[in-house]
Design an enzyme around this catalytic site. Structure first.
Site, PDB file in Angstrom:
ATOM      1  N   CYS C  97     -39.857  30.990  50.400  1.00 26.79           N
ATOM      2  CA  CYS C  97     -40.074  29.747  51.154  1.00 26.79           C
ATOM      3  C   CYS C  97     -41.130  29.976  52.218  1.00 26.79           C
ATOM      4  O   CYS C  97     -42.004  29.142  52.461  1.00 26.79           O
ATOM      5  CB  CYS C  97     -38.785  29.308  51.855  1.00 26.79           C
ATOM      6  SG  CYS C  97     -37.366  29.095  50.791  1.00 26.79           S
ATOM      7  N   CYS C 134     -39.146  22.712  45.365  1.00 29.80           N
ATOM      8  CA  CYS C 134     -39.924  23.868  45.826  1.00 29.80           C
ATOM      9  C   CYS C 134     -39.610  25.079  44.960  1.00 29.80           C
ATOM     10  O   CYS C 134     -40.505  25.823  44.567  1.00 29.80           O
ATOM     11  CB  CYS C 134     -39.595  24.200  47.279  1.00 29.80           C
ATOM     12  SG  CYS C 134     -40.566  23.259  48.463  1.00 29.80           S
ATOM     13  N   CYS C 200      -9.996   4.068  55.157  1.00 25.88           N
ATOM     14  CA  CYS C 200      -9.743   5.131  56.133  1.00 25.88           C
ATOM     15  C   CYS C 200     -10.778   5.095  57.251  1.00 25.88           C
ATOM     16  O   CYS C 200     -10.434   5.092  58.430  1.00 25.88           O
ATOM     17  CB  CYS C 200      -9.804   6.512  55.467  1.00 25.88           C
ATOM     18  SG  CYS C 200      -8.323   6.920  54.509  1.00 25.88           S
ATOM     19  N   HIS C 201     -12.042   5.097  56.891  1.00 26.59           N
ATOM     20  CA  HIS C 201     -13.086   5.442  57.860  1.00 26.59           C
ATOM     21  C   HIS C 201     -13.681   4.244  58.595  1.00 26.59           C
ATOM     22  O   HIS C 201     -14.503   4.420  59.477  1.00 26.59           O
ATOM     23  CB  HIS C 201     -14.170   6.266  57.166  1.00 26.59           C
ATOM     24  CG  HIS C 201     -13.630   7.554  56.602  1.00 26.59           C
ATOM     25  ND1 HIS C 201     -13.141   8.563  57.415  1.00 26.59           N
ATOM     26  CD2 HIS C 201     -13.458   7.989  55.329  1.00 26.59           C
ATOM     27  CE1 HIS C 201     -12.716   9.567  56.653  1.00 26.59           C
ATOM     28  NE2 HIS C 201     -12.888   9.238  55.383  1.00 26.59           N
ATOM     29  N   ARG C 238     -18.006  16.945  50.086  1.00 29.61           N
ATOM     30  CA  ARG C 238     -17.008  16.249  50.911  1.00 29.61           C
ATOM     31  C   ARG C 238     -16.642  14.896  50.279  1.00 29.61           C
ATOM     32  O   ARG C 238     -15.477  14.506  50.233  1.00 29.61           O
ATOM     33  CB  ARG C 238     -17.557  16.076  52.313  1.00 29.61           C
ATOM     34  CG  ARG C 238     -16.669  15.375  53.321  1.00 29.61           C
ATOM     35  CD  ARG C 238     -15.449  16.186  53.684  1.00 29.61           C
ATOM     36  NE  ARG C 238     -14.304  15.804  52.885  1.00 29.61           N
ATOM     37  CZ  ARG C 238     -13.061  15.690  53.350  1.00 29.61           C
ATOM     38  NH1 ARG C 238     -12.794  15.963  54.616  1.00 29.61           N
ATOM     39  NH2 ARG C 238     -12.083  15.356  52.570  1.00 29.61           N
ATOM     40  N   CYS C 242     -12.899  13.706  49.109  1.00 32.22           N
ATOM     41  CA  CYS C 242     -12.264  12.444  49.500  1.00 32.22           C
ATOM     42  C   CYS C 242     -11.801  11.684  48.253  1.00 32.22           C
ATOM     43  O   CYS C 242     -10.704  11.141  48.222  1.00 32.22           O
ATOM     44  CB  CYS C 242     -13.249  11.557  50.267  1.00 32.22           C
ATOM     45  SG  CYS C 242     -13.225  11.820  52.048  1.00 32.22           S
TER      46      CYS C 242
END
Lengths: 106, 142, 281
Positions: C97, C134, C200-201, C238, C242
């Site tokens: 990189c 890349c 929920c959120h 994540r 959920c």
């Protein structure tokens, strides 16, 4: 074992009490877990840590399987003089990882 | 009232219910194992209280990583024990002359339980402290 | 068992009523090694939330404190892995990189804008795709898995360069379609528990779901080190977690659906500070 991380003050006054923090990347396989087939996964942990200042042991820890992944150890110590603080971690497989930091007094 | 796991499943819909069932402590160390761990350290000597501080969260958000700190100025050795783990031994600290008799680490707790710290002082006496830690189980995490 | 039943019932009722703020976010202030980072922000006008609050504010004080010092924060083990990977030669072109990007600090400001429209590719791009482009096109190396440890180490390192900067993803123009798709996913009930992200959120942040304190589901702290699995967790991993929790069939990390959701959820936090790499339970 990964590369250890240690946080040590570069300098101190003679007699100062300083906080030392250490962390090393390690799975700390406890020996309590089972794999998908229900077989116990063998224990593989870092079982020993020590910190030695100018050749004198400051503190050591025997670690058991209940210490979390990526073990973190913090402690306080008195700095009597300029010197090298040497850290050591020992894996169940016998691998030893070491690193040293210098603390300057005055 | 008795409700089978199957019924609980049907009632609650699924995961939320199942994980509410109280944790089984069948895996926890028996009292004898805990006593043996203490005796291995003290050699059967009397253990007083006081002169040792143990800092733990009252409620641990995840039993996988519970921060604990122990301090007993002047101690030669301190052991940390988790009374509700399958193996109660957690960490055994030994202190030289430059150490302050304290240490912090992060530990695994199999469930809600007492964490116990016992110090061996310079005169060979022992002192202990225990703290209850509630461990919340299998959360969604945010 | 009676208690169990009533607890379950309460939980279900709370969820279905959508009004159950038992414990709001706390008012703690985050500073990392002495540098203050705002954990709330004013939402954009017309947005779905009256207040924007980082997930950090919903965690216990012990979990919060792990993020206040870059040594105590276990993420930094993985950031160091990212630094090593950044400098490591890989692939048929013999490049790392750092051959093209001398200093990783040049990526400051990138994280708050992602995901964004990639004009050349004609589609929405997340950080993971830029990294893999890349690797494949310039380095001649293999792609990394979207949620793999090399990838999260790299996204942690790159995201860290923008810490403290406000999230500001674009939601209009060529990404408008993805934004709408993400919004639809956010509000659509799925799975055996028949729940949407919003249940929920949005409806219940601040409330407890069992012993867990629900956040707004903001992603300004990702990748995040979770105490649960002791590693860096990507945004899509994540989302997958959920969806599994609500017993739904998750979309695949890197799928168009999760990218659309990433864009929409990021936009809900426009104005919140980047906290990456954060610590959550």
């Amino acid at each position: 074992m990964g590369k250890p991380r240690v946080k040590v003050p570069k300098s101190a006054a003679a007699g100062d009490v300083v906080t030392i923090k250490t962390l090393i990347k390690h799975k700390m396989e406890s020996g309590q877990r089972k794999d998908k087939d229900g077989n116990k996964i063998p224990r593989k942990i870092i079982n020993f840590f020590s910190a030695t200042f100018n050749g004198t042991e400051v503190m050591s820890v025997n670690l058991h399987g209940a210490v979390s992944t990526n073990p973190f150890i913090q402690f306080d110590m008195t700095v009597p003089e300029t010197g090298d603080l040497a850290f050591k971690w020992v894996d169940d497989d016998g691998t030893v990882t070491e690193t040293t930091k210098t603390i300057k007094v005055g | 009232m008795n409700i089978s796991r199957r019924k609980a499943l049907a009632f609650g819909g699924a995961a939320l219910t199942v994980t509410l069932v109280p944790v089984s402590f069948a895996q926890a160390a028996s009292e004898d194992v805990m006593k043996a761990a203490i005796a291995a350290f003290t050699g059967g000597a009397d253990v007083a209280e006081g002169g040792i501080e143990l800092t733990t969260p009252e409620i641990a958000e995840n039993g996988n990583t519970v921060p604990v700190a122990v301090s007993s100025p002047g101690a030669k050795r301190i052991i940390l024990l988790a009374s509700g783990n399958p193996n109660p031994n957690v960490a055994d600290f030994a202190f030289g002359a430059l150490a302050a008799g304290n240490g912090s680490t992060r530990i695994r707790l199999a469930g809600t339980q007492d964490v116990v710290a016992i110090a061996e002082m310079a005169d060979g006496s022992f002192t202990q402290v225990a703290k209850a830690v509630k461990v919340t189980i299998g959360g969604c995490g945010g | 068992m009676k208690k169990l039943l009533s607890t379950v019932a309460c939980g279900l009722v709370a969820m279905s009523l959508g009004q159950a703020a038992f414990a709001d976010a706390d008012d703690h202030k985050l500073s990392v090694d002495g540098v203050a980072i705002s954990t709330d922000a004013k939402p954009m006008e017309g947005g779905p939330l009256d207040e924007l609050i980082s997930g950090w504010r919903f965690r216990s004080k012990e979990t919060q404190s792990l993020q206040t010092d870059d040594f105590d924060n276990p993420s930094f083990v993985f950031v160091e892995d990212g630094e090593a990977l950044f400098a490591a030669v890989d692939g048929s072109e013999g490049k790392s990189c750092s051959n093209c990007h001398e200093d990783v600090a040049e990526f400051a400001g990138l994280r708050p804008t992602l995901p964004r429209w990639n004009e050349a590719k004609g589609k929405l791009y997340s950080m993971e795709q830029y990294i893999n482009d890349c690797r494949v096109d310039r380095m001649g190396a293999d792609k990394w898995k979207w949620t793999g440890s090399n990838m999260t180490a790299m996204t942690s390192l790159i995201s860290l360069q923008s810490r403290g900067m406000p999230i500001s993803v674009a939601t209009d123009g060529p990404v408008a379609e993805a934004y709408e798709q993400g919004k639809e996913i956010f509000y659509t009930r799925v799975g055996q528990l028949d729940m949407a992200c919003a249940n929920c959120h949005e409806d219940n942040y601040g409330a407890y779901i069992r012993a867990d304190h629900l956040s707004q589901g903001q992603i300004n702290g990702f990748p995040t080190y979770r105490l649960k699995n002791a590693k860096m967790n990507s945004i899509h991993a994540r989302f997958k977690g959920c969806m599994k929790n609500i017993r739904a069939e998750p979309y695949k990390p890197g799928s168009a659906e999760f990218q659309a959701l990433e864009l929409y959820v990021a936009s809900r936090g426009n104005g919140l500070s980047v906290e990456s790499p954060s610590v959550r339970n």
